[in-house]
Enzyme design. Structure first.
Site, PDB file in Angstrom:
ATOM      1  N   GLY A 128      16.531  -1.408  -7.220  1.00 24.23           N
ATOM      2  CA  GLY A 128      15.892  -0.396  -6.385  1.00 24.23           C
ATOM      3  C   GLY A 128      16.201  -0.537  -4.909  1.00 24.23           C
ATOM      4  O   GLY A 128      15.683   0.234  -4.101  1.00 24.23           O
ATOM      5  N   SER A 171       7.018   3.005  -8.724  1.00 28.32           N
ATOM      6  CA  SER A 171       7.571   4.257  -9.241  1.00 28.32           C
ATOM      7  C   SER A 171       8.252   4.076 -10.593  1.00 28.32           C
ATOM      8  O   SER A 171       8.229   4.971 -11.424  1.00 28.32           O
ATOM      9  CB  SER A 171       8.585   4.815  -8.248  1.00 28.32           C
ATOM     10  OG  SER A 171       7.962   5.042  -7.018  1.00 28.32           O
ATOM     11  N   ASP A 175       9.079  -2.278  -8.570  1.00 34.10           N
ATOM     12  CA  ASP A 175      10.172  -3.233  -8.722  1.00 34.10           C
ATOM     13  C   ASP A 175      10.667  -3.740  -7.364  1.00 34.10           C
ATOM     14  O   ASP A 175      11.085  -4.886  -7.237  1.00 34.10           O
ATOM     15  CB  ASP A 175      11.329  -2.583  -9.485  1.00 34.10           C
ATOM     16  CG  ASP A 175      10.945  -2.253 -10.921  1.00 34.10           C
ATOM     17  OD1 ASP A 175      10.052  -2.946 -11.454  1.00 34.10           O
ATOM     18  OD2 ASP A 175      11.513  -1.318 -11.499  1.00 34.10           O
ATOM     19  N   PRO A 184       0.821  -1.223   0.000  1.00 31.85           N
ATOM     20  CA  PRO A 184       0.000   0.000   0.000  1.00 31.85           C
ATOM     21  C   PRO A 184       0.848   1.262   0.000  1.00 31.85           C
ATOM     22  O   PRO A 184       0.323   2.374  -0.071  1.00 31.85           O
ATOM     23  CB  PRO A 184      -0.771  -0.118   1.327  1.00 31.85           C
ATOM     24  CG  PRO A 184       0.125  -0.922   2.219  1.00 31.85           C
ATOM     25  CD  PRO A 184       0.952  -1.833   1.338  1.00 31.85           C
ATOM     26  N   THR A 208       0.474  -5.733   2.720  1.00 32.24           N
ATOM     27  CA  THR A 208       1.666  -5.784   3.575  1.00 32.24           C
ATOM     28  C   THR A 208       1.620  -4.682   4.636  1.00 32.24           C
ATOM     29  O   THR A 208       1.070  -3.604   4.411  1.00 32.24           O
ATOM     30  CB  THR A 208       2.965  -5.662   2.757  1.00 32.24           C
ATOM     31  OG1 THR A 208       2.969  -4.403   2.096  1.00 32.24           O
ATOM     32  CG2 THR A 208       3.096  -6.779   1.751  1.00 32.24           C
TER      33      THR A 208
HETATM   34  C1  LIG Z   1      18.513  13.792 -18.813  1.00 28.97           C
HETATM   35  C2  LIG Z   1      17.615  12.659 -19.053  1.00 28.97           C
HETATM   36  C3  LIG Z   1      18.026  11.468 -18.264  1.00 28.97           C
HETATM   37  C4  LIG Z   1      17.074  10.365 -18.428  1.00 28.97           C
HETATM   38  C5  LIG Z   1      17.645   9.100 -17.941  1.00 28.97           C
HETATM   39  C6  LIG Z   1      16.557   8.122 -17.734  1.00 28.97           C
HETATM   40  C7  LIG Z   1      17.096   6.765 -17.600  1.00 28.97           C
HETATM   41  C8  LIG Z   1      16.141   5.917 -16.831  1.00 28.97           C
HETATM   42  C9  LIG Z   1      16.576   4.513 -16.832  1.00 28.97           C
HETATM   43  C10 LIG Z   1      15.987   3.832 -15.674  1.00 28.97           C
HETATM   44  C11 LIG Z   1      16.383   2.416 -15.600  1.00 28.97           C
HETATM   45  C12 LIG Z   1      15.666   1.850 -14.475  1.00 28.97           C
HETATM   46  C13 LIG Z   1      16.053   0.468 -14.138  1.00 28.97           C
HETATM   47  C14 LIG Z   1      15.203   0.013 -12.994  1.00 28.97           C
HETATM   48  C15 LIG Z   1      15.392   0.403 -11.775  1.00 28.97           C
HETATM   49  C16 LIG Z   1      14.421   0.067 -10.687  1.00 28.97           C
HETATM   50  O1  LIG Z   1      14.643  -1.214 -10.207  1.00 28.97           O
HETATM   51  C17 LIG Z   1      14.566   1.058  -9.546  1.00 28.97           C
HETATM   52  C18 LIG Z   1      13.509   0.795  -8.475  1.00 28.97           C
HETATM   53  O2  LIG Z   1      12.252   0.917  -8.993  1.00 28.97           O
HETATM   54  P1  LIG Z   1      10.939   1.045  -8.056  1.00 28.97           P
HETATM   55  O3  LIG Z   1      10.996  -0.039  -7.049  1.00 28.97           O
HETATM   56  O4  LIG Z   1       9.757   0.922  -8.955  1.00 28.97           O
HETATM   57  O5  LIG Z   1      11.046   2.367  -7.393  1.00 28.97           O
HETATM   58  N1  LIG Z   1      14.420   2.404 -10.050  1.00 28.97           N
HETATM   59  C19 LIG Z   1      15.416   3.255 -10.100  1.00 28.97           C
HETATM   60  O6  LIG Z   1      16.503   2.976  -9.681  1.00 28.97           O
HETATM   61  C20 LIG Z   1      15.122   4.628 -10.691  1.00 28.97           C
HETATM   62  C21 LIG Z   1      16.193   5.140 -11.559  1.00 28.97           C
HETATM   63  C22 LIG Z   1      15.774   6.450 -12.132  1.00 28.97           C
HETATM   64  C23 LIG Z   1      16.917   7.221 -12.652  1.00 28.97           C
HETATM   65  C24 LIG Z   1      16.548   8.582 -13.140  1.00 28.97           C
HETATM   66  N1  LIG Z   2       3.575  -2.039   4.038  1.00 29.10           N
HETATM   67  C1  LIG Z   2       4.781  -1.538   3.741  1.00 29.10           C
HETATM   68  N2  LIG Z   2       5.277  -0.483   4.404  1.00 29.10           N
HETATM   69  C2  LIG Z   2       6.475   0.045   4.084  1.00 29.10           C
HETATM   70  N3  LIG Z   2       7.271  -0.444   3.107  1.00 29.10           N
HETATM   71  C3  LIG Z   2       6.815  -1.507   2.409  1.00 29.10           C
HETATM   72  C4  LIG Z   2       5.570  -2.108   2.699  1.00 29.10           C
HETATM   73  N4  LIG Z   2       5.395  -3.149   1.848  1.00 29.10           N
HETATM   74  C5  LIG Z   2       6.498  -3.194   1.057  1.00 29.10           C
HETATM   75  N5  LIG Z   2       7.348  -2.214   1.383  1.00 29.10           N
HETATM   76  C6  LIG Z   2       8.644  -1.846   0.759  1.00 29.10           C
HETATM   77  O1  LIG Z   2       8.412  -0.706  -0.049  1.00 29.10           O
HETATM   78  C7  LIG Z   2       9.499  -0.563  -0.956  1.00 29.10           C
HETATM   79  C8  LIG Z   2       9.072   0.071  -2.249  1.00 29.10           C
HETATM   80  O2  LIG Z   2       8.109  -0.685  -2.824  1.00 29.10           O
HETATM   81  P1  LIG Z   2       7.705  -0.632  -4.352  1.00 29.10           P
HETATM   82  O3  LIG Z   2       6.401  -1.360  -4.431  1.00 29.10           O
HETATM   83  O4  LIG Z   2       8.769  -1.125  -5.203  1.00 29.10           O
HETATM   84  O5  LIG Z   2       7.437   0.903  -4.624  1.00 29.10           O
HETATM   85  P2  LIG Z   2       8.323   1.983  -5.403  1.00 29.10           P
HETATM   86  O6  LIG Z   2       8.286   1.600  -6.837  1.00 29.10           O
HETATM   87  O7  LIG Z   2       7.629   3.277  -5.145  1.00 29.10           O
HETATM   88  O8  LIG Z   2       9.707   1.945  -4.851  1.00 29.10           O
HETATM   89  C9  LIG Z   2      10.046  -1.959  -1.134  1.00 29.10           C
HETATM   90  O9  LIG Z   2      11.380  -1.941  -0.733  1.00 29.10           O
HETATM   91  C10 LIG Z   2       9.224  -2.838  -0.200  1.00 29.10           C
HETATM   92  O10 LIG Z   2      10.058  -3.733   0.498  1.00 29.10           O
END
Ligand SMILES: CCCCCCCCCCCCC/C=C/[C@@H](O)[C@H](COP(=O)(O)O)NC(=O)CCCCC
Ligand SMILES: Nc1ncnc2c1ncn2[C@@H]1O[C@H](COP(=O)(O)OP(=O)(O)O)[C@@H](O)[C@H]1O
Ligand SMILES: [Ca+2]
Length: 552
Positions: free
Chosen positions: A513, A250, A207, A148, A179
Site C-alpha cells: 500500500g 481500507s 495495511d 485516526p 498518531t
Molecule cells: C473486476 C473485478 C476485479 C477485482 C479484483 C480484486 C482484487 C483485489 C486484490 C487485492 C489484493 C490486495 C493486497 C493488499 C494490498 C494492500 O496492502 C494495499 C493497501 O491497503 P490499505 O493500507 O488497507 O489501504 N491495498 C491495495 O493496494 C488495494 C488494491 C485494490 C485493487 C482493486
Molecule cells: N495521523 C496520521 N495522519 C496522516 N496519515 C497517517 C497518520 N497516521 C498514519 N498515517 C498514514 O496513513 C496511511 C494509511 O493508513 P492505513 O491505516 O493503512 O489506512 P488505509 O487502509 O485507509 O490506507 C499510512 O501510510 C500511514 O503511514
C-alpha cells in the site's frame, strides 16, 4: 485415550437450570442435568444430561465473583431443584470466554454460575484465576498506536467502543498513542518507545499502518543487534514482540489473511488469548540501498497504478480503490522489463496446490530453516549459483507483476492473489500477467473473486521464489525522473507527453500500500522475521457442541 484428571466438579445453577460444571487442565465444561422426578441421590447415573458446552481454558478471557441480590429467582429455583429447604444465600461467579460465532468471527460471552456455598464459589474463582495465570503467552502490557486517518477515519472510535473494554476485562494495561502524522508510529518505535515495558504492540488501522509498525519494530531490532539495513545480504535479527492488528483500514489484507475476517472484536480477542503467528517479511533494496519491507503484496503494473491513482482520491475512503481499479483497468498499460528469480526448490508447497495455509500449517512448520546470505543473480538469461540453485530470468511485456508473500486474501478477494501462498514458509509467489487483451485481463481479475483457478490462463505464470530482482526496460539511472517519462507508439522516449498519445514507461511498485521510489528492485524473503497476535485461519472453526445454555 486416557481420561484427564478433573480439577473441580460441582453442581451449579445457570439461568435457573442445574448444570454439572467441570474444570480440568484444558477445558471448562457445563452439562445440563435433569433430575428424575423422584430424585434422592446425587449420583450422576440418576440424571439425564442435555445441553453440553465446553470452553478451552486458553479461550477464557476473565473470571470474577458476581454480586447476587438476595431473594433472586435463582435462589428459589435452587431450593426447588435441590429440595434443600433451609435458607440458602446464593453466590455467583461469571466467566467471560471466547465464543466462535461462525465465519472466523469471535465474540466475548459471559456465563454466570450460581452456587449455594460461598467457599465453593471462591474455590472456583481461585482455581480459574490460577489456571489463567499459567497462560504465560498472554500479554499484560501493550503499546497501542491508532491511526485516526485510515479507512473510514473510524480508528479511534473502533478502539474506544469495541476494543478498550475487552482489554480492561482481560486485565491488560495499555499505553495508547493516537498518531498525529504519517510515520509517527514508525519513528516512535524506532527511537523512542521503551519496548522492555511491553508484551506486544497493537496497531489500529489498515495495511499501511501495520507496515509503519513493522518498519519501526524491524529497524529497532536491527539497530539493537547491529545489523545494517542497507546491506541486502544481511541476515536480519528476529523481532520478538508480537504485533496485533485491529482492522480499521481500507483493505485490511494482513488481518484478513491471518485471522480469516477483518473484525476488530475478533482481533482483540486473538490478542487477549495470546495467539502467535510467525510471518515472512520481504526486504526491498535498490542497488544496496534499503527501500522498504513488505509482508503482503509487492505489485508492479496494475496494482502499482491503482495505488498511485488512488492516493489522489483518499477522500473517497476505501471506495478509492474501486474507482482507481476501474480507471486502471481501462488504461490497460503494460510495462517492459526483466524479472530474475531464485526458485524455492526445497520447500514443501507449490503455488498451484489445492491445500491452503491454515492454523498450525504443516508447510510453514517444515520450512527450510534459514536463508543463506542473499546473492544477486545476473539479470541476463540464466545464471548459476552453486549454493542456492539456479536463477531464472524472464524478459517481457507485463500488465502486472505481483509478488505475494501470503495469500493476500481480503474482503475484495476472499481467496487472495495467490490462494496457496504461505504466511511463514520463507517464500513469495511471483505472478506474471503478460500483455493480453482487455477481455483476458478482466477474466484474470474476475478469478480473484471466484472459485476458478486464476493461474490457469495462458498469459499468467506463477513461481514460488526466495529472492527476485526486477530491472525495468528503462533503468532509473538513465531517467532523471521515472514518474514523468513516457514512450510514444514507436517506442521512443517522450518528455512532452501532454501533447501526444504516449504511455508511461515505468510503473510504480505498490509495497503493502506504499509507493516505492524506484522501479528497479532486489527482494529477499526473511523467513518468520515477525510474529502476529493471530493463529492463522482455522480450517473448520469449532461450533458450539449440542445446545448452548444461552439457547436452552
Ligand atoms: C473486476 C473485478 C476485479 C477485482 C479484483 C480484486 C482484487 C483485489 C486484490 C487485492 C489484493 C490486495 C493486497 C493488499 C494490498 C494492500 O496492502 C494495499 C493497501 O491497503 P490499505 O493500507 O488497507 O489501504 N491495498 C491495495 O493496494 C488495494 C488494491 C485494490 C485493487 C482493486
Ligand atoms: N495521523 C496520521 N495522519 C496522516 N496519515 C497517517 C497518520 N497516521 C498514519 N498515517 C498514514 O496513513 C496511511 C494509511 O493508513 P492505513 O491505516 O493503512 O489506512 P488505509 O487502509 O485507509 O490506507 C499510512 O501510510 C500511514 O503511514
Ligand atoms: Ca510466504
Amino acid at each position: 485415550m486416557e481420561k484427564q484428571p478433573s480439577v473441580l466438579t460441582s453442581l451449579l445453577l445457570v439461568k435457573s437450570r442445574l448444570f454439572e460444571v467441570t474444570l480440568n487442565r484444558t477445558l471448562l465444561t457445563w452439562k445440563e442435568v435433569h433430575l428424575r422426578r423422584k430424585k434422592v441421590s446425587g449420583n450422576i447415573s440418576n440424571r439425564l444430561r442435555f445441553g453440553v458446552h465446553s470452553v478451552p481454558v486458553s479461550e477464557i478471557i476473565a473470571v470474577r465473583e458476581t454480586e447476587v441480590d438476595k431473594g433472586t429467582k435463582a435462589e428459589g429455583k435452587w431450593q426447588k431443584m435441590t429440595h434443600i429447604t433451609i435458607e440458602t444465600h446464593l453466590c455467583a461467579f461469571t466467566v467471560s470466554y471466547v465464543e466462535k460465532t461462525g465465519q472466523h468471527r469471535w465474540r466475548s460471552s459471559n456465563m454466570t454460575f450460581f452456587c449455594s456455598d460461598e467457599t465453593v464459589c471462591q474455590q472456583w474463582v481461585r482455581t480459574l484465576k490460577e489456571q489463567l495465570s499459567l497462560l504465560t503467552c498472554r500479554p499484560k502490557h501493550l503499546l497501542v498506536y491508532i491511526n485516526p486517518y485510515g479507512g473510514k477515519q473510524q480508528g479511534k472510535q473502533i478502539y474506544e467502543h469495541k476494543v478498550a473494554q475487552l482489554f480492561t476485562l482481560a486485565s491488560i494495561s495499555t499505553d495508547v498513542i493516537v498518531t498525529e502524522h504519517a510515520n509517527h508510529a514508525r519513528d516512535h518505535l524506532k527511537t523512542q518507545a521503551d519496548l522492555r515495558k511491553y508484551d506486544g504492540i497493537v496497531c489500529v488501522g489498515g495495511d499501511g499502518m501495520f507496515s509503519e509498525v513493522v518498519h519501526g519494530l524491524i529497524a529497532r531490532t536491527q539497530s539493537d543487534s547491529g545489523v545494517d539495513l542497507n546491506d541486502s545480504q544481511a541476515k536480519l535479527a528476529q523481532c520478538n514482540l508480537r504485533i496485533g492488528i485491529i482492522p480499521a483500514g481500507s483493505t485490511d489484507c494482513i488481518c484478513y489473511a491471518t485471522v480469516g475476517v477483518n473484525d476488530p472484536v475478533t482481533s482483540a480477542l486473538h490478542i487477549i488469548v495470546g495467539d502467535s503467528q510467525p510471518m515472512d517479511v520481504c526486504s526491498v533494496h535498490h542497488h544496496n540501498t534499503f527501500l522498504k519491507y513488505s509482508v503482503s503484496l509487492l505489485g508492479y503494473g496494475f496494482y502499482g497504478d491503482v495505488l498511485t491513482d488512488s492516493e489522489k482520491n483518499r477522500w473517497m475512503g476505501p471506495a478509492r480503490y474501486d474507482f482507481s481499479g476501474f480507471k486502471t483497468f481501462l488504461s490497460h498499460h503494460y510495462y517492459e522489463g526483466t524479472i530474475s528469480f531464485l526458485p524455492a526448490t526445497n520447500t514443501l508447497g507449490s503455488p498451484r496446490d489445492s491445500s491452503r495455509c491454515r492454523s498450525g500449517c504443516y508447510v510453514c512448520q517444515h520450512r527450510v530453516k534459514d536463508i543463506s546470505p542473499i546473492k544477486w543473480g545476473e539479470g541476463g538469461d540464466v545464471s548459476e549459483n552453486e549454493f542456492e540453485g539456479e536463477w531464472k530470468a524472464i524478459k517481457g511485456k507485463f500488465l502486472a507483476i505481483n509478488a505475494a508473500s501470503m495469500s493476500c486474501a481480503c474482503p475484495r478477494s476472499p481467496k487472495g492473489l495467490s490462494p496457496a501462498a504461505h504466511l511463514a514458509d520463507g517464500t513469495t509467489d511471483i505472478i506474471l500477467v503478460r500483455k493480453c487483451s482487455r477481455l483476458n485481463f478482466l477474466r484474470h481479475l474476475l478469478r480473484h473473486t471466484s472459485k476458478d483457478d486464476q493461474f490457469d490462463l495462458t498469459f499468467v505464470e506463477v513461481y514460488r521464489v526466495k529472492k527476485f530482482k526486477f530491472t525495468p526496460k528503462h533503468c532509473d539511472s538513465e531517467l532523471s525522473d521515472i514518474r514523468d517519462v513516457r514512450e510514444n507508439a514507436f517506442g521512443q522516449i517522450c518528455r512532452d507527453h501532454p501533447s501526444c498519445d504516449c504511455t508511461p514507461v515505468n510503473s510504480n511498485w505498490n509495497c503493502d500500500g506504499e509507493i516505492l521510489e524506484h522501479a528497479a528492485i532486489e527482494v529477499g524473503v526473511h523467513c518468520q522475521l515477525i510474529k502476529l497476535f493471530a493463529r492463522g485461519i482455522e480450517e473448520n472453526p469449532p461450533f458450539e457442541e449440542d445446545v448452548s445454555p444461552s439457547a436452552v
